[in-house]
Design an enzyme around this catalytic site. Structure first.
Site, short mmCIF file in Angstrom:
data_model
loop_
_atom_site.label_atom_id
_atom_site.label_comp_id
_atom_site.label_asym_id
_atom_site.label_seq_id
_atom_site.Cartn_x
_atom_site.Cartn_y
_atom_site.Cartn_z
N CYS A 241 0.81 -1.22 0.00
CA CYS A 241 0.00 0.00 0.00
C CYS A 241 0.84 1.27 0.00
O CYS A 241 0.32 2.36 -0.27
CB CYS A 241 -0.92 0.01 1.22
SG CYS A 241 -1.86 -1.51 1.39
N HIS B 17 -3.56 7.48 6.41
CA HIS B 17 -3.67 6.19 5.73
C HIS B 17 -5.09 5.67 5.91
O HIS B 17 -5.72 5.23 4.95
CB HIS B 17 -2.63 5.22 6.29
CG HIS B 17 -2.55 3.94 5.53
ND1 HIS B 17 -2.46 3.89 4.16
CD2 HIS B 17 -2.54 2.64 5.96
CE1 HIS B 17 -2.39 2.62 3.76
NE2 HIS B 17 -2.45 1.84 4.83
N GLU C 271 -2.54 4.25 13.78
CA GLU C 271 -2.15 5.51 13.17
C GLU C 271 -2.48 6.69 14.09
O GLU C 271 -1.70 7.64 14.20
CB GLU C 271 -2.84 5.69 11.82
CG GLU C 271 -2.36 6.93 11.07
CD GLU C 271 -2.90 7.02 9.66
OE1 GLU C 271 -2.42 7.89 8.91
OE2 GLU C 271 -3.81 6.24 9.30
N LYS D 285 -9.93 7.51 1.85
CA LYS D 285 -10.34 6.14 1.53
C LYS D 285 -11.80 5.90 1.87
O LYS D 285 -12.40 4.94 1.37
CB LYS D 285 -9.46 5.14 2.27
CG LYS D 285 -8.03 5.02 1.74
CD LYS D 285 -7.27 3.92 2.47
CE LYS D 285 -5.83 3.79 1.97
NZ LYS D 285 -4.98 4.92 2.42
N HIS E 217 -9.78 1.72 -1.00
CA HIS E 217 -8.33 1.56 -0.86
C HIS E 217 -7.75 1.12 -2.21
O HIS E 217 -7.99 -0.01 -2.66
CB HIS E 217 -8.03 0.53 0.22
CG HIS E 217 -6.60 0.49 0.65
ND1 HIS E 217 -5.57 1.06 -0.08
CD2 HIS E 217 -6.00 -0.06 1.75
CE1 HIS E 217 -4.42 0.85 0.54
NE2 HIS E 217 -4.65 0.18 1.66
N PHE F 91 1.52 -3.46 3.92
CA PHE F 91 1.89 -4.81 4.35
C PHE F 91 3.38 -4.99 4.13
O PHE F 91 3.95 -4.55 3.13
CB PHE F 91 1.13 -5.85 3.53
CG PHE F 91 -0.29 -6.10 3.96
CD1 PHE F 91 -0.88 -5.34 4.94
CD2 PHE F 91 -1.04 -7.10 3.37
CE1 PHE F 91 -2.20 -5.56 5.34
CE2 PHE F 91 -2.35 -7.34 3.74
CZ PHE F 91 -2.93 -6.57 4.73
#
Length: 405
Positions: free
Chosen positions: A154, A294, A305, A326, A331, A390
């Site tokens: 991502c 994010h 976060e 998002k 996403h 990830f």
């Protein structure tokens, strides 16, 4: 900049949908999702690459490369950047994709199993590999400077922009065409993310499924598209009379070294990435007026976060407007960092903060100002765009308002 997104097929249509709080989520149309736990996604609706690309060439490119090429053509046109034999070696391309040509790979695996190895397309490899977007954009535009693709889940799109930024800073290019692209809405991707329990299963209400920082969030909404930005040295931009949107002032990249899918406890890696980006930008935490989070709408990310922001910014964290776009785009995986960087730059330029929609039941552990449900006018001198992927990849870009010479 140029973009193809679930909210629109160019920058302005996407931005207008964003600031009016529209969702790009809806039922999956690219395949029959019957039997899947998740039957919706954020698709780039109405996209026709043949409006930009020769039809013969369209057949030889995967959908993720279609997105990247169309967004790049838009970006270069908006920037009025002319690539000629005289400047081509000084203009580069770095475009990332987290997955690459998954649609083509899926189709050709079926050909292999059903019809045998002799029927597999000779175009499979160039259509599938993640760097084909960067390569095709370079070929189409004639850009002969540094050229490669990034892959970091991502964080891919933000890493592409950050590395393009550094390429210009060290003098290896005067301008870079950079961003991310992803076309992951495939049976195997939906099945895999469902098995990992990462996707929302709110099939009865897709447009309210992506709900970052909400106590009832149940996973992310997968999306597709691309965003490409034209980055230039200040000297090059002023020399050709470019219209400057914003300044990329800093870039921080770190690793969690913790877990392949879960963020480090307390968001330690993301916190360091933000700190590095601020240092490179010569900014103090108190200087930041906006953060594009994010904000994936997953239980772990949003809480972690928030903790990272609190650790770095202290009490100032409660004064910073933060939003997760998002909630509207879904996403975009490897393209997320690029499209969210573009949104951050536009927020800096236009003084308008996109909202976090569907924030109806705030999570007690997520107690900051997430610009809930409605856009907000707000003067932004400096902003951060956070992206975490990830593998423990963290990338943060710092933007400043361009005040002119």
């Amino acid at each position: 900049m140029g973009m193809v997104s679930p909210l629109g097929l160019d920058v302005e249509s996407t931005w207008q949908a964003l600031v009016t709080g529209q969702s790009g989520a809806g039922p999956i149309t690219q395949f029959d999702p019957e039997g899947y736990d998740t039957r919706f996604a954020a698709e780039a609706k109405g996209f026709d690459p043949a409006q930009y690309i020769d039809r013969k060439e369209v057949r030889r490119l995967d959908r993720f490369t279609h997105f990247a090429l169309v967004a790049a053509l838009q970006a270069v046109e908006q920037a009025d950047l002319k690539i000629t034999p005289q400047n081509a070696e000084h203009i580069g391309v770095v475009i990332g994709s987290g997955i690459g040509g998954l649609i083509t790979l899926t189709e050709q695996l079926k050909v292999l199993f059903d019809r045998g190895p002799g029927r597999v397309s000779p175009f499979l490899v160039p259509m599938m590999i993640s760097d084909s977007a960067a390569g095709q954009v370079s070929i189409t535009l004639g850009a002969k400077g540094p050229n490669w693709g990034t892959v970091s889940s991502c964080a891919t799109g933000a890493h592409a922009l950050g590395e393009a930024f550094e390429t210009i800073r060290r003098g290896d290019a005067r301008a870079m065409i950079s961003g991310g692209s992803e076309a992951p809405i495939t049976p195997i991707a939906i099945a895999a993310f469902n098995s990992a329990r990462a996707l929302s299963t709110r099939n009865d209400d897709p447009q309210r499924a992506s709900r970052p920082f909400d106590a009832k969030r149940d996973g992310f909404v997968i999306g597709e598209g691309a965003a490409i930005l034209v980055l230039e040295s200040l000297e090059h931009a002023l020399g050709r009379g470019a219209s400057i949107i914003a300044e990329i002032a800093g870039y921080g990249a770190t690793a969690d070294a913790f877990h392949i899918t879960a963020p480090a406890e307390g968001g330690e890696g993301g916190c360091r990435a933000m700190k590095i980006a601020l240092k490179k930008a010569n900014l103090e935490p108190r200087d930041v007026d906006y953060i594009n989070a994010h904000g994936t709408s997953t239980p772990l990310n949003d809480k972690t976060e928030t903790q990272a922001i609190k650790t770095l910014f202290g009490e100032h964290a409660y004064k910073i407007p933060i939003s997760s776009t998002k909630s509207m785009t879904g996403h975009l995986l490897g393209a997320a960092g690029a499209i969210e960087a573009a949104f951050t730059a536009l927020a800096v330029q236009r003084g308008m903060l996109p909202p976090t929609i569907n924030l109806e039941n705030p999570d007690p552990e997520c107690d900051l100002d997430y610009v809930p449900n409605a856009a907000r006018q707000h003067s932004v001198r400096a902003a951060l765009s956070n992206v975490f992927g990830f593998g423990g990849h963290n990338a943060v870009l710092a933007f400043k308002r361009w005040e002119g010479s």
